[in-house]
Structure formats: structure tokens, C-alpha cells
Design a protein around this motif. Structure first.
Motif: not given
Length: 353
Positions: A231-246, A305-317
Motif C-alpha cells: 500500500h505504501c509503495s502504491a501511495i508513493r507512485r500515485v503521489l509521483e505520477a497520478g493524474r490530478v483529480g483522479e 493503477i496498474e495500467q496507468e502507473l505501472g503499480w502492482k503488489p509485490a507480496e502474495t498473501f
């Protein structure tokens, strides 16, 4: 460069602060009210680190927030501050309304006032990232498709309703005032520093103490599980490259019934720290009356988030839950202090409050 993190002593917030400073030298101003779930021991490894500035306070204190913004001139605000436990919201919804709705409104007002004074370049670069939950979307049947970012809001608890309201406020401040916001809606987090009233840490701690492992109803409530560091890595990625308002949904692609989670935790404890009598921990499972209005299923579609920002989780459950159980076994002092309230004594000693 500096960022302001609100709620940075809580479960997800403290993991984010630790993760941020592990990967960056950018200073973090950490504002947290230190309610029951805020724990500065989570951040003990940052003692003496000039990159981490802790301030005890409420996001609803507009003057305090305005002062921090003026003093530190952050390029971004990441808002984790929230009351977040459904059971507590059922017993006492007032605090949820105050923090999650009124607090978010006051935070938005302070941030808007600060942002409006910035010069063109920092104003264009500034971001407010609001961290929310999949619970705002309501409940799904077993066969319905997972929540997307355009799913209708249908919150079913005082907690999820208060978070839905905060999401709407954030959206409105972007639409009306142009405030450059981003919103993330995440699924159930788990991992280190999780307060022991929540399902996974409660099972780990009760099992070791020989206490019952309470399971609501039939235990077939399905959740998507997201390891907190993902989750932390996703937030970093959204902060870095997410589209404003999305809005970006963040999930772990790990849908499991609660009862399965309990059985997995029990099996890991059988392996890593067996009971003295040799019996399986699952013998401690106890079924209790289901809570009012218990949502049956949450599921996150995290394709955007995967398609736009290239993020996906690193851990399996499987990998994440093993790390989580091991962390609790390795940190009995943290658990004992949280349960006893000893961490509050530590706060008083450390900060003189």
C-alpha cells in the motif's frame, strides 16, 4: 523538499513514514493526534533523525495545520488521519463524524488557503493525497464484479459513511477550487504495527495467550487483503505520477473469507510457535454473534493503477501473512506495550505531553 503526513503514527501512516524515509531523504512533518491507535513506538527507529519532525495535533485544528504549512512549505500533504474501526463506529459514531468529516473539511480549508498563496511553479507541483477505503462502495455478492473507481458509493456503517463524506469533500475542493488532489481507496491492510483490535493481529495475539479466537457469524465475510508495505509503495507512485483529480483503487488481488484467514494464521503459528500441549491453535476458534450490518464482501479491481502507473503488489498473501505473523512473534514488547497502554507512558516521557 518536505511533505506533511497526517496520521503518521497510526498503522498505515507509520509504515508509510518509515518506508518513505528508507527510500528518500525528503523531510517528513508528521502530524498525529495520538488517539488510542496512534503509537510513537512505531517510529522509534527514527529517534534523532532530523528528517522526521513529529507534531502532536489534530487535523481539525486549522490554525495548527496552517502554521505547519507556512513554516515548512511542503510540496505535498498525505492524509492518513482517520478513525477507522467499524466496530468502534457502531458503538460511538460521533468521533468518526468529527475526525473523518469535520477534520477533513478543516484540513482542506487550511491546505486550500496555503496553496492559493504559492507561486506558480510550486502551486502547479503541489498535491494533496487523501487515503480512503474500499468500504465506501458498500457490499458485494459473491458473483458481482470487484469495485472500480466509478462504482456507486453505498456505505453501510458510520465509519464508511464518514469516509465517503470525506471523499466527496476532497472531490468537491478539486472541482470547485481547483485544489490538486488525488484519492486512493484501498482494501484491508495487514502487516507490522497493526493495532491488535483488528482481525489478523487479534488472532495472532489471542492465540498465543490461549484466548478464544472470535469469528463473527459464519466467518464467510470476504475481504481483499493488501500488505501494508505494498500500500505504501502504491501511495508513493500515485503521489509521483497520478493524474490530478483522479481516484485510484489499491488492492492486493487476495480475496479470502475471514474464516480462511483465521485458519491460515493458526497454521502458521502451529509451524512457527506451536502450543505447549501440542494441540492446534484452530481449537481456540469461537463463533460469536455477527456485528450489525456486517458487509458480506469487498473486492478491489486495481487495474487502473496498474495500467496507468505501472503499480502492482509485490507480496502474495502467502508471503505477506508469513512476514506479518513472524513480525508479531518477534516483537512481544511492542504488543505488550500496546495492550497495557505502556506506549502512552513512553510518549509522555519522550515528548513531555
Amino acid at each position: 523538499m518536505t511533505i506533511l503526513v497526517t496520521g503518521g503514527a497510526g498503522f498505515i501512516g507509520s509504515n508509510f513514514v518509515l518506508d518513505w524515509l528508507d527510500k528518500s531523504d525528503e523531510q517528513v512533518i508528521n502530524l498525529d493526534k495520538l488517539t488510542y491507535a496512534g503509537n510513537l513506538q512505531n517510529l522509534a527507529s527514527l529517534a534523532g533523525d532530523a528528517r522526521h519532525v513529529f507534531v502532536q495535533g489534530d487535523i481539525g485544528d486549522t490554525a495548527l495545520v496552517a502554521g505547519l504549512l507556512a513554516q515548512y512549505q511542503p510540496r505535498a500533504v498525505v492524509n492518513f488521519a482517520a478513525e477507522s474501526h467499524v466496530d468502534r463506529s457502531i458503538l460511538g459514531p460521533g468521533e468518526f463524524i468529527q475526525t473523518n468529516i469535520v477534520g477533513t473539511f478543516n484540513l482542506l480549508e487550511a491546505v486550500r488557503a496555503f496553496w492559493s498563496t504559492l507561486d506558480a511553479a510550486p502551486k502547479a507541483a503541489f498535491r494533496l493525497l487523501h487515503v480512503s477505503t474500499d468500504e465506501v462502495y458498500g457490499s458485494l455478492s459473491k458473483t458481482e464484479p470487484a469495485f472500480t473507481e466509478t462504482h456507486r458509493y453505498e456505505p453501510n456503517s458510520p465509519y464508511s459513511a464518514s469516509k465517503a463524506a470525506s471523499d466527496h469533500l476532497v472531490r468537491a475542493y478539486h472541482h470547485t477550487y481547483g485544489l490538486p488532489v488525488l484519492t486512493t481507496n484501498c482494501s484491508n491492510n495487514y502487516g507490522p504495527f497493526h493495532f491488535p483490535e483488528k482481525l489478523i493481529p487479534l488472532m495472532i495475539i489471542n492465540a498465543q495467550a490461549g484466548k478464544p479466537l472470535p469469528v463473527y457469524g459464519d466467518g464467510q465475510q470476504i475481504r481483499d487483503w493488501l500488505y501494508v508495505k505494498d500500500h505504501c509503495s502504491a501511495i508513493r507512485r500515485v503521489l509521483e505520477a497520478g493524474r490530478v483529480g483522479e481516484v485510484y483503487n489499491v488492492g492486493g488481488w487476495n480475496e479470502k473469507p475471514n474464516l480462511d484467514i483465521v485458519h491460515i494464521v493458526c497454521a502458521l503459528l502451529d509451524e512457527l510457535k506451536p502450543r505447549a500441549d501440542g494441540k492446534p491453535y484452530k481449537d481456540q476458534i469461537t463463533y460469536v454473534t455477527d456485528r450489525p450490518g456486517h458487509d458480506r464482501r469487498y473486492a478491489i479491481n486495481a487495474r487502473k493503477i496498474e495500467q496507468e502507473l505501472g503499480w502492482k503488489p509485490a507480496e502474495t498473501f502467502e508471503s505477506g501473512i508469513r512476514k506479518t505473523v513472524q513480525w508479531y512473534l518477534d516483537h512481544p514488547d511492542w504488543v505488550a506495550n500496546v495492550q497495557s497502554g505502556g506506549y502512552r507512558d513512553w510518549v509522555a516521557k519522550q515528548y513531555g505531553h
